[in-house]
Design an enzyme around this catalytic site. Structure first.
Site, PDB file in Angstrom:
ATOM      1  N   LYS A 173     -15.909   3.668  -1.939  1.00  7.38           N
ATOM      2  CA  LYS A 173     -14.576   3.539  -2.287  1.00  7.38           C
ATOM      3  C   LYS A 173     -13.673   4.530  -1.410  1.00  7.38           C
ATOM      4  O   LYS A 173     -14.249   5.739  -1.461  1.00  7.38           O
ATOM      5  CB  LYS A 173     -14.184   3.700  -3.652  1.00  7.38           C
ATOM      6  N   ASN A 200      -9.612  -1.438  -0.706  1.00  4.69           N
ATOM      7  CA  ASN A 200      -8.838  -2.200  -2.095  1.00  4.69           C
ATOM      8  C   ASN A 200      -7.559  -2.431  -1.579  1.00  4.69           C
ATOM      9  O   ASN A 200      -6.675  -2.181  -2.526  1.00  4.69           O
ATOM     10  CB  ASN A 200      -9.001  -1.228  -3.272  1.00  4.69           C
ATOM     11  N   GLU A 224     -13.674  -2.970   3.902  1.00  2.00           N
ATOM     12  CA  GLU A 224     -13.368  -3.988   3.073  1.00  2.00           C
ATOM     13  C   GLU A 224     -11.920  -3.899   2.743  1.00  2.00           C
ATOM     14  O   GLU A 224     -11.561  -2.839   2.442  1.00  2.00           O
ATOM     15  CB  GLU A 224     -14.089  -3.990   1.525  1.00  2.00           C
ATOM     16  N   HIS A 305     -18.839 -11.039  -4.198  1.00  2.00           N
ATOM     17  CA  HIS A 305     -18.420  -9.761  -4.767  1.00  2.00           C
ATOM     18  C   HIS A 305     -19.062  -9.806  -6.311  1.00  2.00           C
ATOM     19  O   HIS A 305     -19.221 -10.712  -6.981  1.00  2.00           O
ATOM     20  CB  HIS A 305     -16.888  -9.785  -4.992  1.00  2.00           C
TER      21      HIS A 305
HETATM   22 MG    MG Z   1     -14.062  -4.504  -3.143  1.00  2.00          MG
END
Ligand code: MG
Length: 370
Positions: A173, A200, A224, A305
């Site tokens: 992330k 995100n 992503e 996902h």
């Molecule tokens: Mg994701």
């Protein structure tokens, strides 16, 4: 076949961690058990979108239980997942998909678990036969998602643990801000030869070009959700600017939304990845319609996902690229079946009938409780 009851329960799966968009402290997931006179089919939510108990209890389960039984079975008398979806979608207007697809997806998934059990085969095999997949195989690739903020371990330790657990491709992330992201990417890159990042939807528009240029130097597997999930025009712009493959689609829950992504998102079949999640998107039937819509794309560009065990079967049975894993196998929705460990980023689905929830102790405890 007679459906005796369908039970659902919300499981609290919150943890004090965050991604660039949300915190997971109050996260929940739905568990579903479809009890018939010939056995029970189970389903467990994908992680990250909350439980759907209200929709299931008030709307979709009553429709399933009230529909004529012969309509839910095929000519062999086996439960027919497509027919279950048609039954629960009675009197639902098209469009405006909202959270509905996740509730319907759970019912379809439980029907698939039961159907494969009645056929005496693992789910991937039942899917491959139903949809005529030529390259179906129980051996699949999986990547590990790491690097939420708030975990008590350092990013380096977490990436190291995922590599030690047998994953080869690691996703972390990031925040969408160069100052914060570069040190994280450098840390993870030193450890993982195959690294992807997930922003995100939080990338700041003003600095996007500079950010994409800087990230291009790392040879990442993909970036992503650089744009908010439904902003296809912005995604198209980022797609033109980016020298790194892009991935998106986990927050699109229908064929309608996937069509807009294909038409307007500017994604490139030879480079980019689609992450629609069958469990959150009305189930495998709708997912296969999406695959057919993307007919010009190689199926290996599809990386569903989350979805853990169920998604792994979809990857195997539909010939997709990779499954996403939460690498911590001590979590109900982390790792894979007990005793199954990835090696070099690949794992083999065990030969248990259905999804094989019974072979993942912590997860099956949650389902049995339902
Ligand atoms: Mg994701």
């Amino acid at each position: 076949m007679k459906i005796l009851e369908a039970r659902t329960r919300t499981a609290a799966i919150g943890r004090p961690v965050r991604n660039a968009a949300i915190g997971f402290e109050a996260m929940t997931a739905s568990a579903l058990a479809l009890v018939t006179d010939r056995g029970t089919g189970y389903a467990f939510d994908s992680i990250g979108r909350y439980g759907k108990e209200g929709l299931l209890r008030e709307r979709f389960i009553p429709r399933l239980l009230n529909s004529p039984l012969q309509g839910l079975a095929d000519e062999k008398g086996l439960i027919d997942p497509d027919a279950c979806v048609r039954a629960v979608m009675a009197n639902e207007k098209p469009g405006g998909h909202g959270e509905r697809p996740g509730a319907v997806g759970l019912i379809e998934a439980a029907a698939w678990d039961l159907r494969a059990k009645l056929l005496g085969v693992p789910l991937w095999k039942a899917l491959a036969e139903r949809y005529g997949t030529r390259n179906a195989s129980p051996e699949i690739a999986a990547y590990a998602t790491c690097g939420h903020w708030g975990d008590d371990t350092s990013l380096a330790d977490e990436v190291r643990r995922a590599l030690d657990a047998g994953y080869a491709c690691i996703k972390i992330k990031i925040a969408g801000d160069l100052g914060a992201d570069l040190p994280r990417i450098e840390t993870a890159r030193r450890l993982a030869s195959r690294l992807a990042v997930d922003v995100n939807g939080a990338l700041s528009r003003e600095s996007a070009e500079k950010w994409l240029d800087a990230l291009a130097l790392f040879g990442l597997e993909w970036i992503e959700e650089p744009a908010p999930p439904l902003d296809f025009e912005l995604l198209r712009k980022y797609s033109e600017l980016s020298r790194t493959p892009l991935a998106t689609g986990e927050n699109l829950f229908s064929l309608d939304d996937a069509r807009n992504l294909l038409r307007y998102g500017g994604l490139r079949p030879e480079r980019d990845f689609v992450q629609v999640d069958p469990l959150l998107s009305y189930g495998v039937g709708e997912y296969v319609r999406i695959l057919e819509l993307f007919a010009a794309w190689d199926r290996r560009q599809f990386l569903p996902h989350a979805g853990h065990l169920f998604a792994a079967h979809c990857v195997a049975g539909l010939g997709l690229g990779m499954a996403e894993a939460a690498p911590d196998a001590s979590l109900a929705y982390g790792g894979y079946w007990d005793g199954v460990r990835p090696a070099g980023g690949r794992l083999t689905i065990p030969d248990a009938p259905g999804v094989g929830f019974e072979r993942k102790r912590q997860l099956f405890a949650l389902l049995e409780d339902v």
